[in-house]
Design a protein around this motif. Structure first.
Motif, PDB file in Angstrom:
ATOM      1  N   CYS A 261      -8.372 -57.281 -50.887  1.00 30.51           N
ATOM      2  CA  CYS A 261      -8.770 -55.922 -51.686  1.00 30.51           C
ATOM      3  C   CYS A 261      -7.747 -55.291 -52.647  1.00 30.51           C
ATOM      4  O   CYS A 261      -6.578 -55.358 -52.343  1.00 30.51           O
ATOM      5  CB  CYS A 261      -9.185 -54.781 -50.541  1.00 30.51           C
ATOM      6  N   ALA A 262      -8.013 -55.853 -54.197  1.00 30.66           N
ATOM      7  CA  ALA A 262      -7.228 -55.433 -55.292  1.00 30.66           C
ATOM      8  C   ALA A 262      -6.672 -53.786 -55.381  1.00 30.66           C
ATOM      9  O   ALA A 262      -6.208 -54.118 -55.945  1.00 30.66           O
ATOM     10  CB  ALA A 262      -8.120 -56.125 -56.229  1.00 30.66           C
ATOM     11  N   ILE A 263      -7.951 -52.785 -54.666  1.00 29.18           N
ATOM     12  CA  ILE A 263      -7.595 -51.238 -54.683  1.00 29.18           C
ATOM     13  C   ILE A 263      -7.146 -50.723 -53.618  1.00 29.18           C
ATOM     14  O   ILE A 263      -8.234 -50.822 -52.624  1.00 29.18           O
ATOM     15  CB  ILE A 263      -9.142 -50.976 -54.929  1.00 29.18           C
ATOM     16  N   VAL A 264      -5.797 -50.199 -53.383  1.00 25.54           N
ATOM     17  CA  VAL A 264      -5.864 -49.629 -52.396  1.00 25.54           C
ATOM     18  C   VAL A 264      -6.246 -48.317 -51.876  1.00 25.54           C
ATOM     19  O   VAL A 264      -6.291 -48.193 -50.742  1.00 25.54           O
ATOM     20  CB  VAL A 264      -3.955 -49.273 -52.521  1.00 25.54           C
ATOM     21  N   ALA A 292      -3.070 -54.704 -50.059  1.00 24.69           N
ATOM     22  CA  ALA A 292      -3.783 -54.706 -51.213  1.00 24.69           C
ATOM     23  C   ALA A 292      -2.890 -53.487 -51.903  1.00 24.69           C
ATOM     24  O   ALA A 292      -2.216 -53.823 -53.400  1.00 24.69           O
ATOM     25  CB  ALA A 292      -4.776 -52.914 -51.208  1.00 24.69           C
ATOM     26  N   ASN A 293      -1.369 -53.274 -51.053  1.00 27.34           N
ATOM     27  CA  ASN A 293      -0.732 -52.469 -51.981  1.00 27.34           C
ATOM     28  C   ASN A 293       0.669 -53.611 -52.166  1.00 27.34           C
ATOM     29  O   ASN A 293       1.045 -53.709 -53.131  1.00 27.34           O
ATOM     30  CB  ASN A 293       0.852 -52.326 -50.841  1.00 27.34           C
ATOM     31  N   GLU A 296      -2.412 -55.419 -55.551  1.00 25.64           N
ATOM     32  CA  GLU A 296      -2.674 -54.561 -56.872  1.00 25.64           C
ATOM     33  C   GLU A 296      -1.775 -54.340 -58.239  1.00 25.64           C
ATOM     34  O   GLU A 296      -2.378 -54.548 -58.821  1.00 25.64           O
ATOM     35  CB  GLU A 296      -2.946 -52.800 -56.317  1.00 25.64           C
ATOM     36  N   GLN A 300      -3.232 -55.889 -61.579  1.00 25.36           N
ATOM     37  CA  GLN A 300      -2.993 -54.804 -62.972  1.00 25.36           C
ATOM     38  C   GLN A 300      -2.083 -55.508 -64.022  1.00 25.36           C
ATOM     39  O   GLN A 300      -2.767 -55.660 -65.064  1.00 25.36           O
ATOM     40  CB  GLN A 300      -2.375 -53.311 -62.620  1.00 25.36           C
ATOM     41  N   GLY A 333     -12.255 -55.111 -56.098  1.00 23.64           N
ATOM     42  CA  GLY A 333     -11.739 -54.512 -56.630  1.00 23.64           C
ATOM     43  C   GLY A 333     -10.946 -54.252 -57.801  1.00 23.64           C
ATOM     44  O   GLY A 333     -10.883 -53.598 -58.654  1.00 23.64           O
ATOM     45  N   ILE A 337      -9.926 -52.574 -61.328  1.00 27.63           N
ATOM     46  CA  ILE A 337      -9.136 -53.062 -62.195  1.00 27.63           C
ATOM     47  C   ILE A 337      -9.088 -53.196 -63.678  1.00 27.63           C
ATOM     48  O   ILE A 337      -8.301 -52.169 -64.650  1.00 27.63           O
ATOM     49  CB  ILE A 337      -8.571 -53.329 -61.519  1.00 27.63           C
TER      50      ILE A 337
END
Length: 415
Positions: A261-264, A292-293, A296, A300, A333, A337
């Motif tokens: 998952c790309a969003i925390v 995710a941490n 993400e 970005q 996610g 982003i």
């Protein structure tokens, strides 16, 4: 199937090699077979090991053949990379027919005239993309056939690449036991499938995020006006996961696909998994939030680099926004982003064909659609020729000599 056109595309990527079989029935395309194999011998979109790449191609083609029950003999091959360059050109010829009716021969001659451009010794022409034809001063003509005129001109984009990259690509395909029916620029083919006519007219950025590289293609006024390749992609996310969780790259890839998952903020703390760590016999437990941490920041960064590259190419605010394709954009996610980092409208392109409804197949299906278009339009100047597919055990049909001669003449440009 014997009465219809069979078109096979080959997409040789950093993580996967995909062979897609399309059947053209009365102008409509049906995807009837898909073969996929793990890519070996490719790094950041470039061939680094001929033999390993050949094995990957054979595996993907065998998979597709078994699915449909045909033997693939020729393929349209997608080409991309940071060696690709675009160059504007202009060709002019006098209409040859006595009645001044423009025919296929005139179009072929004006395209050949457009190819007369200065090239560095290490570069080669991959293809010619006509942007518009001009007949006796009347411009914005897309198909001048059957029109009456004395002077025929073409405004075209010449697609060039380095001889080394082109010939290595041709070599791995031929060593796989296949003939190259045509080389097609992947960003051009993907744009043909993924972008609407309006999007190409007003200005849109098509971004293909693969495993080892990200290809940026900018369309404006219905033409491909710029292209660039960044050496970054989904493989970097996998490497970050492998480093962060202290595990092997293949395990990290599986974790990314299953739990990524790309969003925390969107990650679930109760979604947990165990990882076999390097140098330890004890599995350690992590949550989707931990994953995710790691993901993400890298996602970005990828979109920040994309934005900087588009600005470097001289485009700041295109009305059509961004259209994403490639396997990496399927990660949950990523779209959110992209919308934040690019500060523009963003959507993901997905082929609307059964069996290939995945952004990873956009380029491969686009190659089939692009080839099909030029097959149906009397083999326009893109150089795409009719495919020959040998059926197992029965067909025995041969291509007409005249068509074979045309194919040989066209292929000689690349060899």
């Amino acid at each position: 199937m014997s009465s219809n056109d069979i078109i096979v595309s080959l997409d040789i990527g950093t993580s996967k090699v995909r062979a897609i079989i399309g059947e053209v029935v009365n102008g409509a395309i049906n995807i009837i077979g898909v073969g996929s194999a793990d890519s070996q011998g490719i790094r950041k979109g470039a061939i680094v090991d001929i033999d390993q790449t050949v094995q990957s191609i054979r595996s993907a083609v065998d998979h597709a053949e078994r699915m449909v029950g045909v033997q693939i003999s020729e393929v349209y091959v997608g080409i991309s990379g940071n060696h690709i360059a675009l160059q504007s050109s202009h060709g002019v010829v006098a209409v040859s027919n006595e009645d001044r009716e423009i025919g296929d021969d005139d179009i072929e001659r004006v395209i050949q005239a457009a190819k007369v451009i200065p090239l560095a010794p290490e570069r080669e022409i991959i293809g010619v993309v006509p942007n518009q034809y001009v007949v006796d001063g009347t411009d914005q003509i897309h198909d001048p056939r059957s029109m009456i005129g004395v002077r025929l001109e073409v405004e075209a984009t010449i697609v060039t690449g380095t001889k080394t990259a082109i010939h290595n690509l041709l070599r791995v395909v031929e060593k796989s036991g296949l003939k190259v029916a045509g080389l097609i620029l992947m960003s051009l083919a993907a744009g043909h499938l993924a972008l609407s006519k309006d999007e190409k007219a007003v200005g849109t950025v098509l971004v293909d995020i693969g495993a080892g590289a990200t290809t940026i293609a900018i369309f404006n006024e219905n033409n491909l006006v710029a292209t660039s390749t960044l050496p970054i992609g989904g493989e970097f996310i996998t490497n970050d996961i492998a480093y962060g969780l202290r595990t092997q790259a293949d395990i990290a890839e599986k974790i990314k696909l299953k739990f990524g998952c790309a969003i925390v903020e969107h990650a679930a703390p109760d979604q947990v998994f165990k990882v076999n760590r390097i140098g330890s016999n004890v599995d350690k437990e992590f949550s989707q939030v931990d994953l995710a941490n790691i993901i993400e920041p890298r996602v970005q960064e990828i979109f920040h680099l994309i934005l900087l590259e588009v600005q470097r190419l001289g485009f700041t605010d295109l009305p059509g926004g961004y259209v994403l394709s490639g396997g990496t954009v399927s990660l949950p996610g990523v779209l959110n982003i992209a919308q934040v980092e690019l500060a523009s409208s963003v959507r993901i392109a997905v082929p609307e064909f059964i069996g290939v409804r995945d952004p990873a197949f956009t380029s491969g299906v686009g190659i089939i659609q692009y080839a099909s278009k030029y097959l149906r339009h009397s083999k326009q100047s893109s150089g795409v020729k009719k495919l020959v597919t040998t059926k197992k055990a029965s067909s025995g049909q041969e291509q007409k000599p005249s068509a074979m001669e045309r194919f040989k003449n066209w292929l000689s440009e690349f060899i």
